[in-house]
Design an enzyme around this catalytic site. Sequence first.
Site, mmCIF file in Angstrom:
data_model
loop_
_atom_site.group_PDB
_atom_site.id
_atom_site.type_symbol
_atom_site.label_atom_id
_atom_site.label_comp_id
_atom_site.label_asym_id
_atom_site.label_seq_id
_atom_site.Cartn_x
_atom_site.Cartn_y
_atom_site.Cartn_z
ATOM 1 N N LYS A 118 0.743 -1.267 0.056
ATOM 2 C CA LYS A 118 0.017 -0.022 -0.150
ATOM 3 C C LYS A 118 0.971 1.137 -0.149
ATOM 4 C CE LYS A 118 -4.326 -1.651 1.247
ATOM 5 N NZ LYS A 118 -5.539 -1.910 2.236
ATOM 6 N N LYS A 200 -3.772 -10.616 -6.570
ATOM 7 C CA LYS A 200 -5.513 -10.597 -6.048
ATOM 8 C C LYS A 200 -6.362 -9.941 -6.611
ATOM 9 C CE LYS A 200 -6.161 -8.674 -1.985
ATOM 10 N NZ LYS A 200 -6.444 -7.988 -0.681
ATOM 11 N N LYS A 203 -11.094 -5.045 -4.320
ATOM 12 C CA LYS A 203 -12.565 -4.034 -4.615
ATOM 13 C C LYS A 203 -12.026 -2.872 -4.804
ATOM 14 C CE LYS A 203 -13.417 -4.220 0.554
ATOM 15 N NZ LYS A 203 -12.072 -4.127 1.144
HETATM 16 P P1 TYM Z 1 -10.301 -6.846 3.441
HETATM 17 O O1 TYM Z 1 -11.387 -5.944 3.636
HETATM 18 O O2 TYM Z 1 -9.168 -6.400 2.574
HETATM 19 O O3 TYM Z 1 -10.971 -8.227 2.995
HETATM 20 C C1 TYM Z 1 -11.944 -9.008 3.889
HETATM 21 C C2 TYM Z 1 -11.986 -10.335 3.778
HETATM 22 O O4 TYM Z 1 -12.002 -11.163 2.578
HETATM 23 C C3 TYM Z 1 -10.877 -11.610 2.189
HETATM 24 N N1 TYM Z 1 -10.254 -11.336 0.671
HETATM 25 C C4 TYM Z 1 -10.314 -12.290 -0.134
HETATM 26 N N2 TYM Z 1 -10.233 -13.611 -0.190
HETATM 27 C C5 TYM Z 1 -10.078 -14.373 -1.194
HETATM 28 N N3 TYM Z 1 -9.751 -13.867 -2.518
HETATM 29 C C6 TYM Z 1 -9.597 -12.497 -2.463
HETATM 30 N N4 TYM Z 1 -9.439 -11.930 -3.720
HETATM 31 C C7 TYM Z 1 -9.870 -11.549 -1.330
HETATM 32 N N5 TYM Z 1 -9.919 -10.198 -1.148
HETATM 33 C C8 TYM Z 1 -10.266 -10.315 0.475
HETATM 34 C C9 TYM Z 1 -9.500 -11.033 3.030
HETATM 35 O O5 TYM Z 1 -8.572 -12.293 3.195
HETATM 36 C C10 TYM Z 1 -10.313 -10.904 4.439
HETATM 37 O O6 TYM Z 1 -10.429 -12.045 5.080
HETATM 38 N N6 TYM Z 1 -7.682 -6.144 7.654
HETATM 39 C C11 TYM Z 1 -8.799 -6.784 6.973
HETATM 40 C C12 TYM Z 1 -10.135 -6.348 7.654
HETATM 41 C C13 TYM Z 1 -10.011 -6.901 9.174
HETATM 42 C C14 TYM Z 1 -10.222 -7.638 9.821
HETATM 43 C C15 TYM Z 1 -9.947 -7.505 11.326
HETATM 44 C C16 TYM Z 1 -10.021 -9.128 9.456
HETATM 45 C C17 TYM Z 1 -9.999 -5.672 10.138
HETATM 46 N N7 TYM Z 1 -9.876 -6.161 11.451
HETATM 47 C C18 TYM Z 1 -10.081 -8.469 12.278
HETATM 48 C C19 TYM Z 1 -10.100 -9.984 10.600
HETATM 49 C C20 TYM Z 1 -9.865 -9.910 11.728
HETATM 50 C C21 TYM Z 1 -9.118 -6.438 5.583
HETATM 51 O O7 TYM Z 1 -8.562 -5.681 5.191
HETATM 52 O O8 TYM Z 1 -9.913 -7.088 5.016
#
Ligand code: TYM
Length: 336
Positions: A118, A200, A203
Site C-alpha cells: 500500500k 489478488k 475491491k
Molecule cells: P479486506 O477488507 O481486504 O478483506 C476482507 C476479507 O476478505 C478476504 N479477501 C479475499 N479472499 C480471497 N480472495 C480475494 N481476492 C480476497 N480479497 C479479500 C480477506 O482475506 C479478508 O478476510 N484487514 C482486514 C479487515 C480486518 C480484519 C480485522 C479481518 C480488520 N480487522 C480483524 C479479520 C480480523 C482487511 O483489510 O480485509
Amino acid sequence: MTELLNNKKVILSGVQPSGNLTIGHLTGALSQWRQMQEEYDCFYMIADLHSLTIRQEAKVLREKTLDTLAMYIACGINPDISTLFVQSHNPYHSQLQWILNCYTGFGECSKMTQFKDKSQSHSDNINVGLFAYPILQAADILLYQADLVPVGEDQKQHLELTRNIAQRFNHYYSDTFKVPEPFIPKVGAKIMALQEPTKKMSKTDVNEKNTIFLTDTNEQIINKIKRSVTDSGADIRISDEKPGITNLITLYSIASEKTLKEVEETFVGSNYGDLKKAVGEKIVEYISPIRNSFFDLKKNKDYLMQIITTGAEKSSNVAFKTLRKVQKKVGLLPIK
Ligand code: TYM
C-alpha cells in the site's frame, strides 16, 4: 465472558467498507463466516477505521458501511445469531490499539507485506495509520478473546503478528489474551484478478474488468469472465503455470460445490471458450440471489441501523471486559 456463558468458541472477523464487496470476499471470508455461525459465538465487524488509512470520501464511506452490512446479511450472516457491528461504534478498539502500539516493534510493522504494497500504491499518502493498521487489527481480535479468525490468504501475516503480540503480552503480564488461530479455507482463499491472474482480486482495483463484484449484473459477470485472461496451451487443469485457468477452475468449483478434481474432470476435452461460458453461468447462479437480497436490504435502512445499534452495545460489553483487564495489568489507574 460470552465464551464462558455459552461454552461456544469465539470468532471475530471483518471487512473494510472501502468499496463494493467482490466474489473474493465471499469465497475467502463470508461463506466461512456463514457456516460457522451455529457452532461459534461470532462477532462480524465492519472495519471502517481501517478504511481511513486510504483517503475516503465521507459520504461514500458512510454509504459503503451500511452496504457492507447489507451484504453480510445477503450472504447469509444472520443478525439474530451473530453480532454485527461497526468498528468505530465501539471505542475500545482504538483504546486497546494504543496500548498494543506500545508492545509492538517498529520493525514488526515495517515487515508487513500489505504495508509495503500500500505504501507503493499510495505513495502520496504513507500515513502512520497505514503503518499501525495491523495493530488495530490485533486489538479487534484480542478484545473478544477470539479462538478463530476466518480470513483469506492475504491476512495470514497480520494474524501471525496478532499472535506474537498476544504471546508477548501474556508472557510479560501473565495470561490475558487468547492466542487466536487463523482459519483459511482450502479453496478460494485467494481469488485472482481476472485480467492479471498473478495478483489478488481487490475491491479497490482501478480496472473494474479485474473484479467480479457481488453487485454485478448477470451480463457484467458473463462479459468479465468471457474477457478474462487465460494462459498459453489448451488443457484445463490446475497448475502454477496456468494462473488464469486455475482461477476459473477455482471459481467454478466454489460456485458449483464440486471439488477442483471434479471440475478438471468435467472439462476434459473442452476448450477455454467452453470453460469461460460455464464459469460465467455458474457464477451468475451463485451470485444473483445474493445481489437481489442485497438490493432489498439496502432499501431498509431502519432495519440495518437497528442491527448495528444492538451490535455496538453487545460488542462494547464484551470488549470492555478485556480492555479493563489490560488497563489494570499495565498500571492505568481506574476512577472508581
Ligand atoms: P479486506 O477488507 O481486504 O478483506 C476482507 C476479507 O476478505 C478476504 N479477501 C479475499 N479472499 C480471497 N480472495 C480475494 N481476492 C480476497 N480479497 C479479500 C480477506 O482475506 C479478508 O478476510 N484487514 C482486514 C479487515 C480486518 C480484519 C480485522 C479481518 C480488520 N480487522 C480483524 C479479520 C480480523 C482487511 O483489510 O480485509
